[in-house]
Design an enzyme around this catalytic site. Sequence first.
Site, short mmCIF file in Angstrom:
data_model
loop_
_atom_site.label_atom_id
_atom_site.label_comp_id
_atom_site.label_asym_id
_atom_site.label_seq_id
_atom_site.Cartn_x
_atom_site.Cartn_y
_atom_site.Cartn_z
N SER A 36 -4.63 3.03 4.34
CA SER A 36 -4.79 2.40 3.03
C SER A 36 -4.85 0.87 3.19
CB SER A 36 -3.62 2.79 2.13
OG SER A 36 -3.78 2.24 0.86
N HIS A 95 6.61 -7.67 -1.87
CA HIS A 95 6.41 -6.93 -0.61
C HIS A 95 7.30 -7.51 0.49
CE1 HIS A 95 3.24 -4.59 -2.25
NE2 HIS A 95 2.31 -5.52 -2.24
N LYS A 150 0.80 -1.23 0.00
CA LYS A 150 0.00 0.00 0.00
C LYS A 150 0.84 1.29 0.00
CE LYS A 150 -3.44 -0.87 -0.62
NZ LYS A 150 -3.81 -1.47 -1.95
P1 A3P Z 1 -5.05 4.87 -0.90
O1 A3P Z 1 -5.71 3.65 -0.37
O2 A3P Z 1 -4.54 5.76 0.19
O3 A3P Z 1 -5.87 5.61 -1.89
P2 A3P Z 1 -0.26 -0.26 -3.61
O4 A3P Z 1 -0.24 -0.16 -5.08
O5 A3P Z 1 1.09 -0.35 -2.99
O6 A3P Z 1 -1.19 -1.33 -3.15
O7 A3P Z 1 -0.79 1.12 -3.04
C1 A3P Z 1 -2.13 1.51 -3.23
C2 A3P Z 1 -2.26 2.92 -2.76
O8 A3P Z 1 -1.62 3.79 -3.74
C3 A3P Z 1 -3.71 3.38 -2.70
O9 A3P Z 1 -3.73 4.40 -1.69
C4 A3P Z 1 -3.90 3.95 -4.09
O10 A3P Z 1 -5.01 4.82 -4.22
C5 A3P Z 1 -2.58 4.68 -4.24
N1 A3P Z 1 -2.27 5.01 -5.66
C6 A3P Z 1 -2.33 4.21 -6.72
N2 A3P Z 1 -2.03 4.89 -7.86
C7 A3P Z 1 -1.77 6.16 -7.48
C8 A3P Z 1 -1.41 7.35 -8.18
N3 A3P Z 1 -1.28 7.36 -9.50
N4 A3P Z 1 -1.23 8.49 -7.45
C9 A3P Z 1 -1.37 8.49 -6.11
N5 A3P Z 1 -1.72 7.40 -5.40
C10 A3P Z 1 -1.91 6.25 -6.06
#
Ligand code: A3P
Length: 304
Positions: free
Chosen positions: A147, A117, A56
């Site tokens: 998140s 991860h 996340k």
């Molecule tokens: P939130 O739940 O705070 O919105 P991962 O890919 O490591 O699982 O992380 C997911 C998190 O990154 C989520 O956070 C998601 O919305 C955010 N995320 C994904 N793409 C993004 C982007 N282009 N810009 C900013 N945040 C992004």
Amino acid sequence: MSVEKEKAMKVDWEVTRCETVEVEGIPLTTKSYAIWDKIWAFQARPDDLLIATYTKAGTTWTQEIVDMIQHGGDIEKCKRAPTHDRQPFLEWVVHESLPSGLERAKKMPSPRTLKTHLPVHLIPPSFWKENCKIIYVARNAKDNAVSYYHFHRMNQLMPEPGTWEEFLEKYIAGKVLWGSWYNHVKGWWRAKDDHPILYLFYEDIKENPRQEIQKVMQFLEKDLEKEVLDKIIHHTQFEIMKENSMANYTTTSPEIMNHKISPFMRKGAVGDWKNHFTVAQNERFDEDYKKKMAGTSLTFRMEL
Ligand code: A3P
């Protein structure tokens, strides 16, 4: 919906939240554990690129940035398949009837970009032996926790999160999949002094995507025109990725990821933790944080 997509989304097994088991103190799913010997023996190739994160922290975002750089800003090429098909998730097993991330990686032609991860001490040793490039992305602990909580709610393969209050306690104690956030970010921070690791921060990418994407380009030794960089910045911004079915996990079966409970592309912001932490939770968190992060030069921004 196309027949292919419908077929890919069909789940003919019972979706149940995973059980966890510890490997060297790190909770992993029992399905990962079942193939742990193979994961540990994974043969990295010298031209592999590994994207490593605590879950996340902005993994999918970084994956899209990297794919766009590798494909010279060609959006259509980056829409060739969903993120997890383009860049296998090394230790992840959805179900025994489906190819694991490991199997996908093994079959992939070079150059490969892989996702993990795993904390630094559980990285298959061949990555170090082959001196592979690694991009690590870290996100501040509070937004990361929020998140992660919502991800547990929507992803029916994750363990039951309980209430926010209960989840936060498990997160602080490191009793969540992939273990302690604190040890993860600190472990990788130390490792960057001895290995080719580009250590990035979610908050920095959010604040100045141009500068951070340029860092990635430099690390990957890719020199791209200004117009291409502009295109990458545009294509990888939150609002665009949220609508991109090849990057927003909507091709995954809704029985597994239920975007109605909470979308994968949820807020994409810095500081959303303020909408979740009570004053008491915040005080308790800060006190514990100070102890766990004492003695490291690693610092985070909790707001912009
Ligand atoms: P939130 O739940 O705070 O919105 P991962 O890919 O490591 O699982 O992380 C997911 C998190 O990154 C989520 O956070 C998601 O919305 C955010 N995320 C994904 N793409 C993004 C982007 N282009 N810009 C900013 N945040 C992004």
